[in-house]
Design an enzyme around this catalytic site. Structure first.
Site, PDB file in Angstrom:
ATOM      1  N   CYS A  71      11.223  -1.081  -2.975  1.00 24.91           N
ATOM      2  CA  CYS A  71      10.518  -1.937  -3.936  1.00 24.91           C
ATOM      3  C   CYS A  71      11.139  -1.833  -5.335  1.00 24.91           C
ATOM      4  CB  CYS A  71       9.033  -1.635  -3.969  1.00 24.91           C
ATOM      5  SG  CYS A  71       8.621   0.090  -4.257  1.00 24.91           S
ATOM      6  N   HIS A 352       4.617   2.407  -6.622  1.00 21.63           N
ATOM      7  CA  HIS A 352       5.081   1.134  -6.091  1.00 21.63           C
ATOM      8  C   HIS A 352       5.563   0.260  -7.249  1.00 21.63           C
ATOM      9  CE1 HIS A 352       5.501  -2.248  -3.485  1.00 21.63           C
ATOM     10  NE2 HIS A 352       4.555  -2.951  -4.091  1.00 21.63           N
TER      11      HIS A 352
END
Ligand SMILES: [Zn+2]
Length: 399
Positions: A71, A352
């Site tokens: 990510c 994230h």
């Protein structure tokens, strides 16, 4: 593998310029021209309907598959995909011209990056794209990105821009560095000479867009002599200002970054005039503002070994970030507008990355969360997850 590199760059065909409407794919046009008149009309109507349906997918609003903790990479790739001039450089295949002049470097990273950007902007499917071929190239360039560990997005951005720059550097033979004395020149002249000396070695589309020049002034507390040093910068890493109450603004962080610092004790520099080590004050100003200003908020104690994260909310303007007070020269116009943010949510252990980007064609903001792309309001762009900010110099500021 010099021979492979050479044949690679030589055999690359020149592609025709990108169509004005990226969703009108050449293969679709070919198909329709081969059909009879009546079919052509209905196909044309169908094409228009398809255009309306697919335009969303064909406008850079395509997600990137997560290959396993990638990510950080996806977030940065989407920020760069929405960097208007870099996007056009890839869509128009302008990078090919620069690659061909350059047999020194392995150019596969730029090729793969351009291919991925083209896919993001020309895909007629809403399916997320896999960046695996791009990943293969970036880990060849920077082996630290081998494997599937979570990495730092800003560090990744630095490696990526450096790699892309090397592939399209217009300089093929770097001149030797000559030590010259510029102390008789004015600061402004010195800054200009240092910049042209930098361009003699590092000159690419990436430099055109992302690199600025920082001036550091060192003033001797004893004799008052001021020496100046000019350094190129690809981004600014800003310490997060701490306040006992109220919010912290981006301007507070930039002021903290540029504030006068005392160099004393072991840090004492040697004064040019006193010819001995003296207590000095050091201050940064921006000599040359880049077209694209990347601001990194130092949320992590250390990029590599993350031990703590500051989740302070830093208030940053979406429009009209005015940086004139940080300019070396008083007359400089330096107003920036935000167009992308790389966000980090979570802790140092598990986190994230996502990206919020303003689409350069539609002018609307979108949330890029790996394979998912969703529209969002500009009022949601500011959050305590903001980690790397991408600003573009406002056109009225460009000279
Ligand atoms: Zn001195």
């Amino acid at each position: 593998m010099p021979s492979m590199r050479q044949s690679y760059t030589v055999t690359v065909p020149e592609d025709p310029p990108a169509p004005a409407f990226p969703f009108l794919k050449p293969d679709l046009r070919r198909k329709s021209s081969a059909m009879s008149g009546s079919v052509l009309v209905s196909t044309f109507v169908g094409l228009l309907i398809n255009q309306a349906k697919n335009s969303k997918n064909a406008q850079g609003l395509v997600g990137l598959r997560n290959l396993g903790n990638t990510c950080f990479m996806n977030s940065i790739l989407q920020c760069l995909s929405n960097t208007h001039d870099l996007r056009d450089y890839c869509l128009h295949n302008s990078h090919r011209r620069d690659l061909n002049n350059n047999s020194r470097a392995n150019t596969a990273l730029m090729e793969e990056f351009a291919k991925l950007t083209q896919t993001l902007w020309r895909s007629t499917s809403s399916d997320a794209v896999s960046p695996s071929e791009f990943k293969t190239q970036i880990q060849k360039y920077a082996p630290r990105f081998v494997g599937y560990n979570q990495q730092d997005a800003q560090e990744f951005l630095r490696f990526l821009l450096d790699g892309l720059h090397n592939d399209v550097n217009r300089v093929t033979v770097r001149p030797r560095i000559q030590v010259q004395d510029f102390d008789h020149l004015s600061d402004d002249e010195k800054g200009k000479i240092m910049w042209s000396k930098y361009l003699e070695r590092e000159d690419s589309k990436v430099v055109d867009l992302f690199v600025g020049q920082l001036k550091s002034s060192l003033t001797c507390s004893d004799c008052g002599y001021c020496s100046t040093v000019f350094d190129p910068f690809w981004d600014l890493s800003l310490p997060i200002a701490k306040k006992s109450s109220g919010e912290v603004s981006l301007m507070d962080c930039i002021r903290l970054f540029t504030k006068e610092d005392v160099l004393d004790g072991d840090e004492k520099p040697t004064c040019y005039r006193c010819k001995s080590r003296r207590k000095c004050t050091k201050k940064f100003t921006i000599q040359k503002f880049p077209k694209i200003l990347v601001l990194h908020l130092k949320r992590f104690s250390e990029a590599r070994v993350r031990t703590s994260k500051l989740s302070t909310f830093v208030n940053f303007p979406i429009r009209d970030l005015d940086l004139r007070e940080f300019a070396s020269e008083n007359s400089t116009h330096a107003v920036y507008n935000l167009y992308a943010v790389s966000n980090h949510s979570g802790t140092t252990m598990g986190g994230h990355y996502t990206a919020y980007c303003r689409n350069p064609v539609l002018g609307e903001w979108y949330n890029f969360n790996d394979s998912r792309v969703t529209p969002m309001s500009s009022s949601q762009v500011r959050s305590s997850d903001a980690y790397v900010l991408f600003y573009e110099l406002s056109t009225s500021s460009r000279m």
